[in-house]
Design an enzyme around this catalytic site. Structure first.
Site, PDB file in Angstrom:
ATOM      1  CB  CYS A 417      -0.964  -0.050   1.176  1.00 29.77           C
ATOM      2  SG  CYS A 417      -2.354   1.108   1.050  1.00 29.77           S
ATOM      3  CG  HIS A 544      -3.472  -4.078   2.685  1.00 28.70           C
ATOM      4  ND1 HIS A 544      -2.605  -3.642   3.669  1.00 28.70           N
ATOM      5  CD2 HIS A 544      -4.054  -2.972   2.171  1.00 28.70           C
ATOM      6  CE1 HIS A 544      -2.663  -2.323   3.747  1.00 28.70           C
ATOM      7  NE2 HIS A 544      -3.526  -1.887   2.840  1.00 28.70           N
ATOM      8  CD  GLU A 546      -1.248  -6.920   4.685  1.00 30.16           C
ATOM      9  OE1 GLU A 546      -1.552  -5.796   5.142  1.00 30.16           O
ATOM     10  OE2 GLU A 546      -0.767  -7.093   3.548  1.00 30.16           O
TER      11      GLU A 546
END
Length: 624
Positions: A417, A544, A546
């Protein structure tokens, strides 16, 4: 009420089951981990499990909360900005939740007020009881029935975590006390369909050297005063509780001796479901839910093997986490977990070097040279660099410095990001020779805006106005590392949370200078993935990754980072060529979002981070 049915092969039809997890004495005991472990244990018994988190705060969601206040904001596929515990649920159980699975007092009040404005209450005086309590009840019934595992039909069991601590003001003060008391009293009327597990602290005082049960006794007393009677006690302690302590707790808390579970510190968090199984917690839960005779014994062979394999990891890989909120590791919890998943897949023991971005800046070098020197030493000692997402201008120049250092010194780099945006800014400044290049977020008057505000964004309202949730990214360069890591798919779906994006008017100039925008949205105007082809591993992503990483299915880009940092990337890329959506990496069990459904959801690693000490772990462990 609670008309959800279990229809699983040869089982008779019975009502949906509910497991409520509450906490007492202190916060931070690991209610979320306990709830997730219980869900995993029931899932291993061949039950379909869903999860709900109830938070007492008046915020509509977690989107506007400071990471220092509440840890990271976890983002779901539907764009919901929710409590980080929902990330635990998704990882442990390998499920996909919705924004409605995080209930807040603010959401409940808003829904009731909206109904009142529409005239739904037909002129009645709207009150906490029954209107608010009924709203909670109907919300739970509706959301518990939503399938979350990709299969049709309602789940069998819903694990509900009640946020806060029994006895504190947020649960017992003012009208919120009435909400939870009335709501759970109704739940308890469902005999055989409800099980209450209370997580409490049994401290061991150094001066005495023995566990003290009084705090848990008081906590259970407070729970009973709300009309709630625990079926199981999950006792957190630094040491395993002996039979004498359990008998004392059973006698004064009026809980069966066999229903008192000792959750003591363990080498890594993967052992928690195993602790529960060893102490037959699943049997007590299944008996309370009238399911004991119709389900199998928990099958945790794969989970057990992963826990043991992790304990044996020795060879380290060190990652520098350069961020703004490094004082609280929960601020980057999903990033840490994604790194852990990838590290275990690469057979490496993960070590984190926390680097406060502002400490790398020239201003710090003048004001506190020792702090600056220590930050640089931590950065230079790392095998890889991660710059995670964030907001605000504090530490931005330090992040740009970190990206430049990684780029110029061939250190594997992953920018997420904002981490992608600052990598672009650095490239524009250093390679395009545009010293004032910047983001309009930090310098609205810059003459070379590399990063700009999204046209559809709101500058007046903060909550829920970003580009949120699962979005599609199309690869525009088939030979790039990111495309290969994702199995040479033509597109991928990842979760977003941002207001700013790379300026499309500068893309051609940047690409001519050697930067490659390998992934874009469907319009081709939004830059989603940037790479530096001449670098061993230099990747930035606007999304993102993750949030979708799973144990056994690590995020492709985190796997690439750790593989690059440990000398395994070339082999990984060769084995990734030609793999498709159901393919698996030979390093790990698969890649997040690509491999088939993985039964067991959250595998965690051992990070040498002092901020992680003390929650279900020994001094070298972490909480996940």
């Amino acid at each position: 009420m609670f008309v959800g049915l279990i229809k699983n092969r040869n089982r008779k039809e019975i009502k949906m089951k509910y497991v409520l997890v509450t906490g007492g004495v202190v916060s931070g005991l690991g209610k979320g981990v306990t709830a997730s472990s219980i869900g995993l244990l029931l899932q291993a018994c061949d039950l379909r499990v869903t999860s709900i988190k109830i938070d007492p705060y008046l915020n509509t969601d977690a989107g506007t909360m400071s990471p220092f206040e509440h840890g990271e904001v976890f983002v779901l596929d539907d764009g919901g900005e929710v409590d980080l515990d929902l990330g635990n649920y998704e990882r442990f159980l390998d499920i996909k939740l919705t924004r409605d699975h995080n209930i807040t007092t603010g959401k409940i009040y808003q829904s009731v007020i909206d109904k009142e404005r529409r005239g739904d209450y037909l002129g009645s005086t709207v009150q906490v009881v029954p209107h608010i309590t009924d709203a909670i009840q109907s919300w739970i019934e509706r959301v518990a029935a939503i399938p979350v595992d990709g299969k049709e039909g309602s789940p069998d069991v819903c694990v509900i975590e009640l946020g806060g601590t029994i006895g504190n003001q947020s649960l017992n003060g003012h009208r919120i006390y009435a909400i939870y008391r009335s709501s759970w009293t109704i739940l308890l009327s469902c005999a055989g369909n409800f099980c209450l597990i209370h997580v409490s602290l049994v401290p061991v005082l150094n001066v005495v050297g023995e566990p003290k049960t009084k705090p848990t006794q008081h906590s259970v007393r407070g729970l009973r005063s709300l009309g709630l009677v625990p079926d199981l006690l999950a006792c957190r302690s630094t040491m395993e509780l002996d039979m004498n302590v359990k008998e004392k707790l059973s006698r004064f808390c009026h809980v069966s001796l066999q229903n008192i579970v000792s959750l003591y510190d363990v080498p890594n968090i993967w052992h928690i479901p195993l602790l529960l199984r060893e102490q037959k917690a699943h049997e007590a839960i299944l008996k309370a839910l009238n399911l004991f005779s119709i389900v199998r014994k928990p099958a945790l062979g794969e989970w057990t093997a992963m826990a043991k394999r992790f304990d044996m990891l020795q060879e380290p890989v060190r990652v520098a986490m350069v961020g703004k909120y490094t004082g609280l590791s929960d601020s980057y919890l999903s990033v840490l977990k994604a790194l852990l998943h990838a590290s275990v897949a690469c057979r490496r023991k993960l070590l984190i070097n926390w680097v406060s971005a502002s400490d790398l800046e020239d201003a710090t070098a003048l004001e506190s040279p020792d702090v600056n020197r220590a930050a640089w030493n931590s950065l230079k000692a790392a095998d890889a660099v991660v710059v995670p997402g964030g907001f605000g201008d504090r530490g931005v120049e330090g992040k740009i410095i970190a990206a430049k250092y990684a780029r110029e010194n061939d250190i594997p780099y992953l920018g997420i990001c904002l981490g992608m945006q600052i990598a672009v800014i650095d490239y524009a400044r250093s390679v395009l020779d545009l010293p004032d290049a910047n983001s309009t977020e930090f310098d609205p008057k810059t003459e070379n805006p590399c990063v700009i505000f999204m046209p559809e964004g709101s500058k007046t309202h903060m909550g829920g106005t970003m580009r949120l949730g699962s979005r599609r990214t199309y690869f525009h360069a088939t030979d790039c590392k990111s495309a290969q890591l994702y199995g040479n798919q033509s597109f991928i779906d990842e979760r977003h949370r941002h207001r700013y994006e790379v300026n499309p008017n500068m893309v051609s100039q940047l690409e001519k200078a050697g930067l490659s925008f390998a992934g874009k949205d469907e319009s081709g105007q939004r830059m989603q993935i940037v790479e530096l082809p001449s670098h061993p591993y230099f990747v930035g992503v606007q999304f993102h990754p993750e949030f979708k990483s799973r144990p056994g299915k690590p995020s492709a880009l985190f796997l690439g980072l750790i593989a690059a940092a440990s000398g395994q990337l070339d082999g990984l890329l060769k084995r990734s060529v030609g793999s498709k959506a159901n393919g698996c990496s030979s390093i790990g069990k698969g890649i997040s979002g690509l491999s088939p459904h993985h039964r067991y959801g959250n595998v965690n690693g051992n990070v040498n981070v002092k901020a992680f000490d003390g929650l279900y772990s020994n001094s070298n462990g972490l909480h996940v």
